[in-house]
Enzyme design. Structure first.
Site, PDB file in Angstrom:
ATOM      1  N   GLN A 111      39.886  28.421  44.435  1.00 56.51           N
ATOM      2  CA  GLN A 111      38.556  27.934  44.074  1.00 56.51           C
ATOM      3  C   GLN A 111      38.704  27.049  42.841  1.00 56.51           C
ATOM      4  OE1 GLN A 111      36.084  31.236  42.756  1.00 56.51           O
ATOM      5  NE2 GLN A 111      37.263  31.551  40.898  1.00 56.51           N
ATOM      6  N   GLY A 153      33.076  36.957  36.689  1.00 54.16           N
ATOM      7  CA  GLY A 153      34.229  36.259  36.137  1.00 54.16           C
ATOM      8  C   GLY A 153      34.929  35.452  37.221  1.00 54.16           C
ATOM      9  N   CYS A 154      35.731  34.493  36.781  1.00 58.55           N
ATOM     10  CA  CYS A 154      36.388  33.605  37.749  1.00 58.55           C
ATOM     11  C   CYS A 154      37.439  34.359  38.563  1.00 58.55           C
ATOM     12  CB  CYS A 154      36.994  32.407  37.030  1.00 58.55           C
ATOM     13  SG  CYS A 154      37.983  32.809  35.573  1.00 58.55           S
ATOM     14  N   TYR A 155      38.371  35.025  37.897  1.00 66.43           N
ATOM     15  CA  TYR A 155      39.375  35.796  38.632  1.00 66.43           C
ATOM     16  C   TYR A 155      38.708  36.845  39.531  1.00 66.43           C
ATOM     17  CZ  TYR A 155      43.261  34.127  35.605  1.00 66.43           C
ATOM     18  OH  TYR A 155      44.215  33.387  34.947  1.00 66.43           O
ATOM     19  N   THR A 195      35.967  36.885  41.069  1.00 65.20           N
ATOM     20  CA  THR A 195      35.389  36.302  42.291  1.00 65.20           C
ATOM     21  C   THR A 195      36.445  36.187  43.388  1.00 65.20           C
ATOM     22  OG1 THR A 195      33.694  35.099  41.059  1.00 65.20           O
ATOM     23  CG2 THR A 195      34.301  34.209  43.216  1.00 65.20           C
TER      24      THR A 195
END
Lengths: 343, 343, 343, 343
Positions: free
Chosen positions: B309, B148-150, B152
């Site tokens: 990011q 998942g983005c968060y 990472t």
């Protein structure tokens, strides 16, 4: 106190009516209908209204709108025409923010809006609610067709030129730009933040419903046949509308005379601000206020009129309140003294 | 050339995969599926791809994805688990950008995602695709669970501290902020421009699916029980993610040692940029690129790690391509050398 | 009518004072000074005020501010301390929107603001203008130190917890986010549209002037030594502030009791809205209004308080008008009934 | 490898050149000058370049630009004319992104740019770098005048119509809209986020420097006297330009013939995308890429051409790199294959 009902309070013109009417000294908000949100407190949907509007949405079946003095329709096209006859018969005044009564010609309406008109007999009686050009009729009206947002800017910008017979009515161009709230509060991909932010595009260039409305009104001001090229664009901002109008002069006139013409025309209009010649009006100078500002420019025989307004206020709900004030014998600016939010 | 298929090419992670893979020198785009858009040229939906991607969407029923070397799932949760077994059986590698294989524990998955897991037997085999912390396993993987983005940002930020046993793992706080594209390309009122522009809010504070994913991974790096408070917020920007991480030091260490720890940890990581101590990384410095940047701050015994990011690149599609590169023996940065778009 | 003077009317807190005071029923705008813009009509700089404010800027040398009943300083730090003594001596009340009188301790002021304090004798007399926590003192004040924007949110959010002795005052964390107008109307590259739009970053993490102000005030509410980690961030929106506050409970209490505590505390506060437990307040629900809204969340022994306000209204000019109202015996909400602009 | 120097690397066209050239396979970045930032690593100013550009700014006095094969001037007007003669004499090719060599007529230049031209003898030799209309001359050029952003859209949009003698050259209207980055990276109040976000306005309507440039170039394509009304507007987005062009047909032609005319004209142009008749190109479909897209519309005898580009790429630095490629015998698209960033 004027008892006010709102049909369709869940869209942007609806919540804008609520923002304005919540602080209007002569208004008592009486009913807000929404079939889908029956029972939901309005402030649960719009937290900006917490502590200011204590009503809940009620189903149109339950709400008795005939107890109101006036009902605003902040609905999609087609709703007002279904309910207006009964309300008018009960003595309730009606202000429609959609297009049901904007076009006098039934066939034109049906061609552009793709629905049959269910009460064409009211078209003649309906009064077009562009206050600055139609004030007296509005005072006596029972049914108001509130103007479209783009048409408001185009009419107030072109009117003095056409009325004075100064320009070629057959070659008008309106290059218009609107904030995204003009598209309404509908779940659609095209108006998602990630689609319309940091982006600019034209839309509906082949034909937009505001063209026939504007042409029909402009035709009232001139004997020449009006031809209008109208190109709408979408701007990545919430509110605001900027129309860049081009008209070709057909007789000699100085810049000073042009400016004087506009200033005289709108001298008594509290909500039209004729800025100094050569100004560049900014949409933010009208954000949240009922002001429309315009400025003139000139290149040879071309007059350029720059017009800005908040599409949700002077372009919709503010203008509707301005009409309501006149219909009830109040000062037309009552409850509309908000100063634009800048920055 | 690696023959690539994409399932679900109509969302933001899908179009981002297309943007990256269209210029990847070792990739041949072979199939893009969408049940709803069968037959539509991809570039008709995403005009940015005109002249760059000539494929049309094809219905999943018609597309023979077994001809691909690798298939990316840029789909909602639940789709990859339905199709992965057959693809893997046919020797096709699978990279899932959704959550189907992120959680090793089936019960936790079902609790948070509210759907039964249909191929729990693959959970053990699935490799978590956070390259910088799992590179060797990814090289040999057949099935990747793209992070998942968060998670990472939280993992790359907390990892060196936890691994070195420097902080109280039971009191981690992650105050995270994401651009709106993280919500996906879905028609919803909450992410309309007029709702999410010029606005800031937290959401899902009571519990977000990225919490169990992150906690489970962080727990791999420490013997202490991990406890994480994760507060996501929505920022009015399209792309970008900023995580502000708070951890309390449990032993004495200088700022220089802290900085050295992070620099050593990521010395070989081409896509992790450890900025000078006390820097303020900006999300725009990663816009459109696969870089993640971080910087350390300190107040007494509190370490603050700022991590940024592009949520669609390092937080999703770029990381997936990074995994693909490793799975096929390529340099992990192949096709990922885009410089961030600033301004 | 209260005769009002404004020193420094060319910044954002200045024009916001003008927006509010232009429609305040008991105020007569009397003088607006600006050394640089002497003679320029205010509405030429801020077209939103055309037709609403007819004053011109006047040089501070010419303007006789002693004719005013109250003078607002919407200036950089250091200006009010130079002019306040003479005004106070002439019987004029003073409200400083900058920091000159916010810190009782001269040394702390000089350390953080890097200028000598020229009238330390007034520090004791100055009243901190956070109305909800200091109403009675404000009523009798002659000199008001209007609170900083961030400190307003942190104090109103932490106060009930500290006063009730519920949390560890030594471990407070405030992760705060502000719209760009907080940086003022200064020509600087960092706050250009092309630099701060579509971007998110922290700033001043090493130390921000609002930390000592907030700590000093919070210390008034508890016997424990207060320690605060304050991390400000910049959000790509014009107005709005969102503070995410973290405090660790030191005794057992239910969510219902927490909620009741806050509701009781602010029951009489017209401008503090305690939303239902678990809500996610949005900054836009306060845009242009003087409301501050907050909501509580809970994870184990951690309380999270989400607080939003318009940084230019409740965070600056609106709060200053609220103070003025009290100082002149008016209802504190006079002229402050604007409903937030949504959308 | 082509050794490249950049004079004035601190503005937006400078950093955009760096973004593009950092990944150009045939380029070696050799020197970047800035008097003010002498010694500062470029990546300290533009963190997007961290790890990608390792040069530091050097003072123009120290940098030996004669070691370069080509020097780009990403400077304000007036700088290139001062340095170009010496560089050309040393055999270095020069590409000026400012206006110093765009106008062949010295008097017109001096009238619009308010500075004397210091090397008028080079005006004849300078080649106007609009690749699609001037490719052969560019191949042999030593000195390139890179076109203005607006003029690029206006010329590529009007050219096929004028060349074919289809429209009234004396009545052209260009209603153009630009993102804020077009105003450059200068500390100015008007382009602050808080001033230009959530706002739309026209500017420079009385006269803009891009008018004489465009008219002079358009005049090359027709025997009729060209008259152009050019109205620029500012859009709250960072990058992107949308020109809405109006031309009146003077002979009968079908929509299909019009479309075929444009498609034939740009059939070989890799960076001009003629979209299907009636399309609405969006600026974001070009964000970060060198593509210019256009589409035709028709109302009676009025042709409307909608043109979009990224003002910093095809409108500035990308076009300059396209010129460089041709000047050095490379494929004109070398290093310019970035796909637009959408969303």
């Amino acid at each position: 106190m004027i008892k006010v009902g709102i049909v369709g309070g869940t869209g942007y013109t609806g919540v804008e009516l609520l923002r304005l009417l919540a602080v209007h000294p002569d208004v008592q908000l009486t009913a807000i209908t929404s079939r889908k949100e029956d029972g939901l407190p309005v402030a649960d949907m719009f937290p900006s209204l917490r502590g200011r509007v204590n009503l809940a949405f009620s189903s149109p079946d339950k709400a008795d709108l005939t107890q109101c003095d006036v009902v605003f329709f902040a609905t999609p096209h087609g709703v007002a025409m279904a309910q207006a006859p009964a309300l008018l018969a009960a003595g309730v005044k009606v202000i429609d923010l959609a297009a049901d009564f904007r076009l006098k010609d039934q066939a034109t309406f049906e061609q552009w809006y793709k629905i049959p008109h269910t009460c064409p007999e009211l078209l003649e009686q309906a009064v077009y609610g562009l206050v600055e050009l139609n004030r007296d009729a509005i005072k006596g009206a029972k049914l108001i067709a509130n103007p479209g947002c783009y048409p408001t800017t185009m009419q107030l910008g072109f009117y003095p030129l056409l009325k004075a017979g100064l320009v070629d009515a057959g070659g008008l161009i309106a290059d218009c730009k609107s904030g995204v709230s003009g598209a309404g509060r509908k779940a659609e991909i095209a108006t998602l933040f990630s689609e319309s932010s940091d982006n600019f595009k034209a839309y509906g260039v082949a034909g937009h419903r505001h063209t026939p409305e504007t042409v029909a009104q402009l035709q009232n001001f001139t004997d020449q046949p009006v031809n209008l090229i109208f190109t709408p664009h979408l701007v990545p901002m919430i509110r605001g509308m900027h129309s860049t109008l081009y008209a070709r002069l057909t007789r000699d006139i100085s810049n000073e005379e042009l400016q004087a013409l506009f200033e005289a025309q709108y001298a008594d209009a509290a909500f039209v601000d004729v800025m100094p010649f050569g100004s560049h009006p900014e949409t933010r100078s009208t954000r949240g206020s009922n002001m429309l500002r315009l400025a003139l420019h000139r290149h040879g025989n071309m007059v350029i009129v720059l017009v800005v307004q908040d599409n949700l206020v002077k372009g919709a709900s503010g203008q509707a309140v301005q009409c309501m004030n006149l219909m009830f014998g109040l000062d037309e600016g009552k409850g509309l003294n908000q100063v634009a939010l800048l920055p």
